[in-house]
Design an enzyme around this catalytic site. Sequence first.
Site, PDB file in Angstrom:
ATOM      1  N   ASP A   1       9.440   2.927  -0.599  1.00 39.92           N
ATOM      2  CA  ASP A   1       8.394   3.614   0.162  1.00 39.92           C
ATOM      3  C   ASP A   1       8.633   3.315   1.643  1.00 39.92           C
ATOM      4  O   ASP A   1       8.235   2.263   2.147  1.00 39.92           O
ATOM      5  CB  ASP A   1       7.008   3.142  -0.291  1.00 39.92           C
ATOM      6  CG  ASP A   1       5.916   3.811   0.525  1.00 39.92           C
ATOM      7  OD1 ASP A   1       4.731   3.563   0.238  1.00 39.92           O
ATOM      8  OD2 ASP A   1       6.231   4.570   1.456  1.00 39.92           O
TER       9      ASP A   1
ATOM     10  N   LYS B   1       4.668   9.649   8.489  1.00 40.04           N
ATOM     11  CA  LYS B   1       4.490   9.109   9.838  1.00 40.04           C
ATOM     12  C   LYS B   1       5.499   9.667  10.843  1.00 40.04           C
ATOM     13  O   LYS B   1       5.373  10.806  11.290  1.00 40.04           O
ATOM     14  CB  LYS B   1       4.511   7.573   9.782  1.00 40.04           C
ATOM     15  CG  LYS B   1       3.335   6.988   8.955  1.00 40.04           C
ATOM     16  CD  LYS B   1       3.353   5.480   8.925  1.00 40.04           C
ATOM     17  CE  LYS B   1       2.384   4.918   7.931  1.00 40.04           C
ATOM     18  NZ  LYS B   1       0.991   4.881   8.403  1.00 40.04           N
TER      19      LYS B   1
ATOM     20  N   TYR C   1       0.867  -1.183   0.000  1.00 38.29           N
ATOM     21  CA  TYR C   1       0.000   0.000   0.000  1.00 38.29           C
ATOM     22  C   TYR C   1       0.901   1.229   0.000  1.00 38.29           C
ATOM     23  O   TYR C   1       1.843   1.305   0.799  1.00 38.29           O
ATOM     24  CB  TYR C   1      -0.891  -0.003   1.246  1.00 38.29           C
ATOM     25  CG  TYR C   1      -1.797   1.195   1.388  1.00 38.29           C
ATOM     26  CD1 TYR C   1      -1.531   2.197   2.321  1.00 38.29           C
ATOM     27  CD2 TYR C   1      -2.936   1.342   0.582  1.00 38.29           C
ATOM     28  CE1 TYR C   1      -2.367   3.293   2.458  1.00 38.29           C
ATOM     29  CE2 TYR C   1      -3.776   2.447   0.720  1.00 38.29           C
ATOM     30  CZ  TYR C   1      -3.484   3.416   1.670  1.00 38.29           C
ATOM     31  OH  TYR C   1      -4.311   4.513   1.802  1.00 38.29           O
TER      32      TYR C   1
HETATM   33  P1  KE4 Z   1      -0.723   8.459   4.383  1.00 35.28           P
HETATM   34  O1  KE4 Z   1      -1.272   9.149   3.127  1.00 35.28           O
HETATM   35  O2  KE4 Z   1      -1.779   7.620   5.083  1.00 35.28           O
HETATM   36  O3  KE4 Z   1      -0.001   9.433   5.316  1.00 35.28           O
HETATM   37  O4  KE4 Z   1       0.432   7.450   3.904  1.00 35.28           O
HETATM   38  C1  KE4 Z   1       0.123   6.480   2.940  1.00 35.28           C
HETATM   39  C2  KE4 Z   1       1.109   5.335   3.076  1.00 35.28           C
HETATM   40  C3  KE4 Z   1       2.125   5.227   2.146  1.00 35.28           C
HETATM   41  N1  KE4 Z   1       3.043   4.237   2.226  1.00 35.28           N
HETATM   42  C4  KE4 Z   1       2.990   3.325   3.228  1.00 35.28           C
HETATM   43  C5  KE4 Z   1       4.019   2.246   3.282  1.00 35.28           C
HETATM   44  C6  KE4 Z   1       1.972   3.391   4.210  1.00 35.28           C
HETATM   45  O5  KE4 Z   1       1.926   2.470   5.200  1.00 35.28           O
HETATM   46  C7  KE4 Z   1       1.011   4.411   4.135  1.00 35.28           C
HETATM   47  C8  KE4 Z   1      -0.139   4.527   5.114  1.00 35.28           C
HETATM   48  N2  KE4 Z   1      -0.277   3.465   6.050  1.00 35.28           N
HETATM   49  C9  KE4 Z   1      -1.610   3.169   6.534  1.00 35.28           C
HETATM   50  C10 KE4 Z   1      -1.506   2.088   7.613  1.00 35.28           C
HETATM   51  N3  KE4 Z   1      -1.131   0.857   7.075  1.00 35.28           N
HETATM   52  C11 KE4 Z   1      -2.301   4.398   7.042  1.00 35.28           C
HETATM   53  C12 KE4 Z   1      -3.478   4.132   7.959  1.00 35.28           C
HETATM   54  C13 KE4 Z   1      -4.754   4.610   7.318  1.00 35.28           C
HETATM   55  O6  KE4 Z   1      -4.918   4.462   6.078  1.00 35.28           O
HETATM   56  O7  KE4 Z   1      -5.605   5.105   8.085  1.00 35.28           O
END
Ligand code: KE4
Length: 430
Positions: free
Chosen positions: A240, A268, A145
């Site tokens: 990523d 994060k 993801y």
């Molecule tokens: P954000 O747009 O949520 O800040 O980041 C996206 C993203 C990109 N790359 C990786 C490896 C990530 O894990 C994420 C976001 N992680 C999820 C949890 N697995 C966010 C939690 C959510 O969607 O509420």
Amino acid sequence: MIRSTKSTKLFLRAQAVIPGGVNSPVRAFKSVGRTPLFIRKASAAYIWDRDGNKFVDYVGSWGPMILGHANPGILRAIREAARTGTSFGAPTELEVRLAEIITRIMPSIEMVRMVNSGTEATMSAVRLARAFTGREKIIKFEGCYHGHGDSFLIKAGSGAMTLGVPDSPGVPAGVAAGTLSAPYNDLAAVRALFAKHPGEIAAVIVEPVVGNMGCVPPADGFLRGLRDECTAHGAVLIFDEVMTGFRVALGGAQQLYGVQPDLTTLGKIIGGGLPVGAYGGRRDIMERVAPAGPMYQAGTLSGNPLAMAAGYQMLRILSGNKLLYKRLEQHAALLEEGLRDNLRRLGLPYVINRVGSMFTLFFTDRPVADLAGAKTSDTAKFSRYFNAMLEQGIYLPPSQFEAAFLSTAHSERIVEKTVRASAKALAAVR
Ligand code: KE4
């Protein structure tokens, strides 16, 4: 049974004005069959919900809270910054300091651009790779993801997988066609895609340690293989590290595995709990980004002074204490060993994957090295386990396909309490 009257009432109100009652799908607790808990406050390793229930928190805001909640140094930095205003839409020294400390800790990042989320970081990094190479296709991995950008919602993990929409509606066919996918840890599949699309692939984007199908480590040689393939074919290798950056090691997965990407995306932890994302890497690539170069990307709140202050303080603390990651590893290893003892004692064949302070207990007896392996998990059993742990005051990520996180605030005593609770929960759901 946890009393959740106030959370239930709030959830009803929320659903009237917010889609699904939440601002991010995986928070809705849909796959664990209960009302989400509305949080009142958090401190160190703990969160409290609006009904006054207290939990040991293994979500940690999905990764940012590596120092635990409400870290005094970070709160002080935010208060200090807020005293002089909250946003200027103009450069500040704070963003220069954060950029300098990131580039010092992660040498593959020669230049870095701040954005406001991990999604913005990955979207921008892929646009940049396309601009730099003049090519259009990208390779991603099934179950990974990279945020909710159109190019990534193809066989995506995390909430998309949890809710069964890994290929979201609304993504134009033309965009989806630009995204090629391969099984994680399958180098042969990557080689085949490069052979089938010579000169067309702009980038390979990968979670160097997957968190978004649950925790899945890279197989030996996998990351090195991706590096070699990208170099051979003139494609940009994007790590990523939104989740793994400053998590699995101070220098992230690229330090842990000794493989240097061309671009890295971050998020994060670098925001210290405030909204921040970043992308950075080789100077010759980053200098294509406007206004230095033609690749356009912008953001009203990019480099927001409060977020920069929080992120800078976070990275100062993480980089200033040589024993911090050692202790984090010790406590995470203690937890893993305790969970493995529970499984042995109960004769349960389940799988635990862990890298540093991120881990997942998979309810399957099959190895979990890719999406196919993760999907053999018994999600109904996971749901019962999640609820049995919640009833004992342990708050896990509400999905089998998410990684759990320890923080430096998770003491040995908290780890031992978690192991005891897990033994009871496993016995109850076996
Ligand atoms: P954000 O747009 O949520 O800040 O980041 C996206 C993203 C990109 N790359 C990786 C490896 C990530 O894990 C994420 C976001 N992680 C999820 C949890 N697995 C966010 C939690 C959510 O969607 O509420």
